[in-house]
Design a protein around this motif. Sequence first.
Motif, mmCIF file in Angstrom:
data_model
loop_
_atom_site.group_PDB
_atom_site.id
_atom_site.type_symbol
_atom_site.label_atom_id
_atom_site.label_comp_id
_atom_site.label_asym_id
_atom_site.label_seq_id
_atom_site.Cartn_x
_atom_site.Cartn_y
_atom_site.Cartn_z
ATOM 1 N N MET A 208 0.821 -1.195 -0.453
ATOM 2 C CA MET A 208 0.234 0.264 0.109
ATOM 3 C C MET A 208 1.296 1.091 0.302
ATOM 4 N N GLU A 209 1.647 1.408 0.661
ATOM 5 C CA GLU A 209 2.893 2.295 0.952
ATOM 6 C C GLU A 209 3.874 2.760 -0.328
ATOM 7 N N PHE A 210 3.502 1.164 -1.393
ATOM 8 C CA PHE A 210 4.422 1.848 -2.283
ATOM 9 C C PHE A 210 3.571 2.479 -3.514
ATOM 10 N N LYS A 246 8.569 -4.174 -0.766
ATOM 11 C CA LYS A 246 8.060 -5.554 0.614
ATOM 12 C C LYS A 246 7.047 -6.520 0.035
ATOM 13 N N GLY A 247 7.114 -7.632 0.203
ATOM 14 C CA GLY A 247 5.977 -8.181 -0.619
ATOM 15 C C GLY A 247 6.465 -10.124 -0.473
ATOM 16 N N GLU A 248 5.806 -10.600 -1.516
ATOM 17 C CA GLU A 248 5.909 -12.355 -1.638
ATOM 18 C C GLU A 248 7.522 -11.987 -2.171
ATOM 19 N N HIS A 249 7.933 -10.781 -2.567
ATOM 20 C CA HIS A 249 9.266 -11.197 -3.283
ATOM 21 C C HIS A 249 9.558 -9.862 -2.968
ATOM 22 N N GLY A 265 8.977 -16.874 2.797
ATOM 23 C CA GLY A 265 8.980 -16.248 3.713
ATOM 24 C C GLY A 265 7.805 -16.814 4.281
ATOM 25 N N SER A 266 6.893 -16.233 5.844
ATOM 26 C CA SER A 266 6.677 -16.528 6.234
ATOM 27 C C SER A 266 5.087 -15.984 5.823
ATOM 28 N N SER A 267 3.925 -16.965 6.017
ATOM 29 C CA SER A 267 2.766 -16.767 5.287
ATOM 30 C C SER A 267 2.067 -16.168 6.126
ATOM 31 N N ARG A 268 2.132 -15.640 7.975
ATOM 32 C CA ARG A 268 1.668 -15.471 8.354
ATOM 33 C C ARG A 268 1.222 -13.555 7.633
ATOM 34 N N ARG A 269 0.644 -12.909 7.950
ATOM 35 C CA ARG A 269 0.869 -11.848 7.180
ATOM 36 C C ARG A 269 -0.360 -10.758 8.317
ATOM 37 N N CYS A 270 0.519 -10.882 9.738
ATOM 38 C CA CYS A 270 1.038 -10.411 11.085
ATOM 39 C C CYS A 270 0.753 -8.793 10.916
ATOM 40 N N GLY A 271 0.664 -7.827 11.839
ATOM 41 C CA GLY A 271 1.129 -6.678 12.218
ATOM 42 C C GLY A 271 2.472 -6.712 12.570
ATOM 43 N N GLY A 272 3.245 -5.656 12.214
ATOM 44 C CA GLY A 272 4.723 -5.459 12.833
ATOM 45 C C GLY A 272 5.613 -6.324 12.612
ATOM 46 N N GLN A 273 5.486 -7.135 10.989
ATOM 47 C CA GLN A 273 6.660 -7.856 10.769
ATOM 48 C C GLN A 273 7.528 -6.738 10.711
ATOM 49 N N GLY A 274 6.763 -5.181 9.372
ATOM 50 C CA GLY A 274 8.044 -4.594 8.517
ATOM 51 C C GLY A 274 8.547 -3.694 9.783
ATOM 52 N N ASP A 275 7.482 -3.410 11.061
ATOM 53 C CA ASP A 275 8.548 -2.420 12.020
ATOM 54 C C ASP A 275 9.946 -3.429 12.700
ATOM 55 N N PRO A 310 17.390 -8.730 7.828
ATOM 56 C CA PRO A 310 16.187 -8.628 8.629
ATOM 57 C C PRO A 310 14.376 -9.441 7.890
ATOM 58 N N LYS A 311 14.713 -9.267 6.001
ATOM 59 C CA LYS A 311 13.588 -9.515 6.001
ATOM 60 C C LYS A 311 13.607 -10.848 5.761
ATOM 61 N N ILE A 312 14.751 -11.220 5.747
ATOM 62 C CA ILE A 312 14.744 -13.636 5.293
ATOM 63 C C ILE A 312 14.783 -13.601 6.884
HETATM 64 N N1 LIG Z 1 2.495 -12.118 0.756
HETATM 65 C C1 LIG Z 1 3.893 -12.046 1.173
HETATM 66 N N2 LIG Z 1 4.736 -13.894 1.171
HETATM 67 C C2 LIG Z 1 5.711 -13.462 2.163
HETATM 68 N N3 LIG Z 1 6.367 -12.694 2.761
HETATM 69 C C3 LIG Z 1 5.819 -11.872 2.920
HETATM 70 C C4 LIG Z 1 4.977 -11.352 2.056
HETATM 71 N N4 LIG Z 1 4.248 -9.763 2.059
HETATM 72 C C5 LIG Z 1 5.285 -9.220 2.993
HETATM 73 N N5 LIG Z 1 6.198 -10.034 3.262
HETATM 74 C C6 LIG Z 1 7.656 -10.096 3.904
HETATM 75 O O1 LIG Z 1 7.003 -9.890 5.230
HETATM 76 C C7 LIG Z 1 7.892 -8.920 5.443
HETATM 77 C C8 LIG Z 1 6.755 -7.580 6.156
HETATM 78 O O2 LIG Z 1 6.196 -7.375 5.527
HETATM 79 P P1 LIG Z 1 4.843 -6.212 5.099
HETATM 80 O O3 LIG Z 1 4.492 -6.752 3.779
HETATM 81 O O4 LIG Z 1 4.050 -6.827 6.333
HETATM 82 O O5 LIG Z 1 5.454 -5.128 5.454
HETATM 83 P P2 LIG Z 1 4.498 -3.718 7.057
HETATM 84 O O6 LIG Z 1 2.647 -4.180 6.276
HETATM 85 O O7 LIG Z 1 4.996 -2.632 6.563
HETATM 86 O O8 LIG Z 1 4.405 -4.288 8.246
HETATM 87 P P3 LIG Z 1 4.191 -3.305 9.507
HETATM 88 O O9 LIG Z 1 2.457 -4.633 10.221
HETATM 89 O O10 LIG Z 1 5.487 -4.082 10.487
HETATM 90 O O11 LIG Z 1 3.647 -2.382 9.011
HETATM 91 C C9 LIG Z 1 8.880 -7.983 4.512
HETATM 92 O O12 LIG Z 1 10.325 -8.670 5.204
HETATM 93 C C10 LIG Z 1 8.167 -8.793 3.476
HETATM 94 O O13 LIG Z 1 9.137 -9.176 2.418
#
Ligand SMILES: Nc1ncnc2c1ncn2[C@@H]1O[C@H](COP(=O)(O)OP(=O)(O)OP(=O)(O)O)[C@@H](O)[C@H]1O
Length: 371
Positions: A208-210, A246-249, A265-275, A310-312
């Motif tokens: 979204m930010e991108f 950031k994204g799947e790739h 990566g993790s398929s969890r999309r929980c808040g905080g991973q980007g932080d 950190p991402k990987i």
């Molecule tokens: N669909 C996806 N599959 C696997 N990894 C992902 C996917 N989307 C994002 N990631 C990885 O998860 C990490 C966090 O990305 P994400 O898009 O969740 O950030 P964010 O939305 O800023 O997180 P936050 O909730 O902390 O703000 C990144 O390192 C990214 O590479």
Amino acid sequence: MVTRAEAGAAVAGAAVVALLSAAFALYGPPLDAVLERAFSLCKAHSIKDMENTLQLVRNIIPPLSSTKHKGQDGRIGVVGGCQEYTGAPYFAAISALKVGADLSHVFCTNAAAPVIKAYSPELIVHPVLDSPGAAHEVEKWLPRLHALVVGPGLGRDDALLENVKGILEASKARDIPVVIDADGLWLVAQQPALIQGYRKAVLTPNHMEFSRLYDAVFRGPVDSDDRHGSVLRLSQALGNVTVVQKGEHDILSDGQQVLVCSQEGSSRRCGGQGDLLSGSLGVLVHWALLAGPEKTNGGISDLKLTIWGPKIEMRVKARAQGSCSPRTVQPSPGGCVRRLLPHQAVLPEARSLHHHLRHDRRGGDRLQQAL
Ligand SMILES: Nc1ncnc2c1ncn2[C@@H]1O[C@H](COP(=O)(O)OP(=O)(O)OP(=O)(O)O)[C@@H](O)[C@H]1O
Ligand SMILES: NC(=O)C1=CN([C@@H]2O[C@H](COP(=O)(O)OP(=O)(O)OC[C@H]3O[C@@H](n4cnc5c(N)ncnc54)[C@H](O)[C@@H]3O)[C@@H](O)[C@H]2O)[C@@H](O)CC1
Ligand SMILES: [Mg+2]
């Protein structure tokens, strides 16, 4: 199921990649062939492909020594934390410490400060972000900080964003590296000139930010058929700042080259991973700049590589913990089932990764063999 040792090794390997991305925009020269091979746009790479990069990572990690003084290996500041969001700045600031910074500061609003202070005695929390002289209050600390992470949990209050604008101006005036994430990117989307051409800026937008940033700069939508080109063009338009989408790739560019991290990566999309990522990057960028091109085979040390670690790290660790998605949950010792959030999995690993790569210079080799 990946074992903990393998996950640890993979996390370390991930950091290899991550740390090597250091100083991407700073030294300018195009990536060394080693990196090209490890990060070409096309295929996914096993960490083994990055054997040589492992050595570069060790070079960038400052060795532990009894002759050093407190703070020498990293004093990182996180600018963020408001009434609604207190977790994000905590995740960013504690990640910097777990990766290896010596001191971690959080500059947040008055209301957020007691909450974040309560999370951890390790963080130095300054309740100044909503004070009238916020920019001046933070500026007083800048001479004692090596890098800033701007945005985690910042929120979008105009008065706060105006204060952060002053903080960014003061940081640029002191040539301090800044990682801009979350609502820091909301500010940049409103005023791209704030970081235009500042090569020590690393932007870490999520999807979204991108899209928002791209639309703000090009007045049009991202070309979803050409995500690599979109990241390259956005970096160029912003004066070759380092952009990490950031994204799947994960797609990274300094406006000259594009790197793709396709490590699963993790398929969890929980808040905080980007932080977690932005906080880790804060210290890794400092180490990369400290190391300089001579430590990384002449100009290889690029911010580009620092971004990967950190991402990987999170991706590999979370996958190893089997906590990736709602479908797979982590059976805990007591037999009950709990879902490990990626950051719960990653922070301890970040610490052990740091230990490996700093205490045991052969750590990287050993970890490499384990992969
Ligand atoms: N669909 C996806 N599959 C696997 N990894 C992902 C996917 N989307 C994002 N990631 C990885 O998860 C990490 C966090 O990305 P994400 O898009 O969740 O950030 P964010 O939305 O800023 O997180 P936050 O909730 O902390 O703000 C990144 O390192 C990214 O590479
Ligand atoms: N515990 C905390 O304190 C947390 C605070 N956070 C803060 O919350 C603020 C806003 O961050 P957000 O990431 O929520 O805001 P964004 O503006 O990035 O995302 C807004 C919404 O867009 C949706 N979205 C995300 N990715 C998408 C995709 N690929 N396709 C379609 N829709 C998508 C999601 O529902 C998301 O909530 C930031 O300051 C951030 O730091 C977050 O980091 C999460 C954790
Ligand atoms: Mg985010």
